[in-house]
Design an enzyme around this catalytic site. Structure first.
Site, PDB file in Angstrom:
ATOM      1  N   GLU A 110      37.736 -89.072  59.177  1.00  0.00           N
ATOM      2  CA  GLU A 110      39.655 -88.282  59.214  1.00  0.00           C
ATOM      3  C   GLU A 110      40.770 -88.378  59.936  1.00  0.00           C
ATOM      4  O   GLU A 110      41.482 -88.406  59.281  1.00  0.00           O
ATOM      5  CB  GLU A 110      38.420 -87.082  58.887  1.00  0.00           C
ATOM      6  CG  GLU A 110      37.419 -86.454  57.906  1.00  0.00           C
ATOM      7  CD  GLU A 110      38.210 -86.456  56.688  1.00  0.00           C
ATOM      8  OE1 GLU A 110      38.835 -87.115  56.036  1.00  0.00           O
ATOM      9  OE2 GLU A 110      36.956 -86.667  56.157  1.00  0.00           O
ATOM     10  N   ARG A 166      49.345 -84.086  48.761  1.00  0.00           N
ATOM     11  CA  ARG A 166      47.967 -83.776  48.760  1.00  0.00           C
ATOM     12  C   ARG A 166      46.084 -84.813  48.485  1.00  0.00           C
ATOM     13  O   ARG A 166      45.942 -84.647  49.419  1.00  0.00           O
ATOM     14  CB  ARG A 166      47.991 -81.783  49.021  1.00  0.00           C
ATOM     15  CG  ARG A 166      46.760 -81.847  49.808  1.00  0.00           C
ATOM     16  CD  ARG A 166      46.492 -79.998  50.223  1.00  0.00           C
ATOM     17  NE  ARG A 166      45.293 -79.323  50.053  1.00  0.00           N
ATOM     18  CZ  ARG A 166      45.013 -78.212  51.184  1.00  0.00           C
ATOM     19  NH1 ARG A 166      45.951 -77.707  51.040  1.00  0.00           N
ATOM     20  NH2 ARG A 166      43.632 -78.367  51.929  1.00  0.00           N
ATOM     21  N   HIS A 190      29.355 -86.790  56.317  1.00  0.00           N
ATOM     22  CA  HIS A 190      30.658 -86.957  54.877  1.00  0.00           C
ATOM     23  C   HIS A 190      31.746 -88.081  55.814  1.00  0.00           C
ATOM     24  O   HIS A 190      32.450 -88.497  55.198  1.00  0.00           O
ATOM     25  CB  HIS A 190      31.585 -85.507  54.927  1.00  0.00           C
ATOM     26  CG  HIS A 190      32.267 -85.593  54.315  1.00  0.00           C
ATOM     27  ND1 HIS A 190      32.834 -85.786  53.023  1.00  0.00           N
ATOM     28  CD2 HIS A 190      34.246 -85.023  54.962  1.00  0.00           C
ATOM     29  CE1 HIS A 190      34.157 -85.524  52.502  1.00  0.00           C
ATOM     30  NE2 HIS A 190      35.207 -85.404  53.691  1.00  0.00           N
TER      31      HIS A 190
HETATM   32  N1  GLY Z   1      40.332 -82.139  53.254  1.00  0.00           N
HETATM   33  C1  GLY Z   1      41.383 -82.102  52.050  1.00  0.00           C
HETATM   34  C2  GLY Z   1      42.692 -81.367  51.680  1.00  0.00           C
HETATM   35  O1  GLY Z   1      42.121 -80.935  52.804  1.00  0.00           O
HETATM   36  O2  GLY Z   1      42.961 -81.936  51.039  1.00  0.00           O
END
Ligand code: GLY
Length: 229
Positions: A110, A166, A190
């Site tokens: 991430e 987003r 994940h």
């Molecule tokens: N994990 C993606 C978001 O918070 O939009």
């Protein structure tokens, strides 16, 4: 545990122990705890405050920030939830020293995502410092977490409820969710699925002529160096 059944148990505890509108919940743990606590806080007595204290790298750089809270339904992941911002997020990097290596790599997927979606300088920094992150050097971890959260905050501030930009935070997640679903959410974490998903997305972009083979190879190399499968 990220389901309505667990949440109902939490509600019973809150009511039996006479928690009220002015109470504040604290989510101490990883993404499952954060989501469950956040959504419970969003619903209990129509919404109370909560604070995130994420203890995995993935939760520190992604799930604890931005106010997405949800539980899973048998028919889909995160299908029942709310946008409910935490009153604060406290990320202590020292807890990462005891995190299993797989969990660390999962969080790094991430982190790498932020460089790819909007921060090329950060991507360059990651390419030069990935071994320091894998070695859990506190200063490198602090920098990567701060920069990841900054990037996420900018995106969320622009589009809190995901009507547009987003969605870039979901890079690799479409392929990744297919992997997670195919493996029944059991074998892969994940972030591991997201790491592979980003590689699949990069590969598809290359096949479509949107990304050079060199760039695709750079992305692969960075992901591989984290120890991701
Ligand atoms: N994990 C993606 C978001 O918070 O939009």
């Amino acid at each position: 545990h990220k389901n309505l059944e667990t949440m109902n148990g939490l509600m019973t505890d809150l009511l039996q122990n006479r928690f009220g509108r002015t109470s504040c919940m604290v989510a101490l743990g990883g993404g499952v705890v954060g989501d469950l606590t956040g959504f419970s806080a969003a619903c209990f007595q129509r919404g109370i405050k909560f604070i995130q204290v994420p203890t995995t790298l993935l939760a520190q750089v992604d799930s604890s920030v931005g106010g997405k809270t949800a539980v899973n339904h048998a028919l889909g992941k995160n299908m029942i939830g709310a946008f409910h911002q935490p009153a604060g997020v406290i990320a202590d990097v020292s807890v990462l020293q005891t995190l299993p290596a797989r969990e660390l790599a999962s969080g790094l997927a991430e982190v790498i995502k932020y460089g790819l979606i909007r921060d090329p300088d950060f991507n360059d920094w990651l390419e030069s410092n990935i071994t320091r992150l894998v070695a859990r050097e506190p200063e490198a971890l602090e920098y990567a977490i701060e920069r990841s959260c900054f990037n996420k905050a900018v995106v969320v501030a622009e589009d809190e409820t995901e009507t547009g930009i987003r969605a870039t935070l979901n890079l690799g997640h479409t392929f990744g969710h297919a992997v997670e679903t195919g493996l029944n959410y059991k074998l892969w974490l994940h972030g591991e699925a997201v790491g592979l998903g980003m590689l699949m997305a990069a590969h598809m972009s290359m096949l479509c002529g949107w990304l050079t083979a060199d760039t695709c190879a750079r992305i692969r190399s960075l992901l591989v160096q984290t120890g991701l499968p």
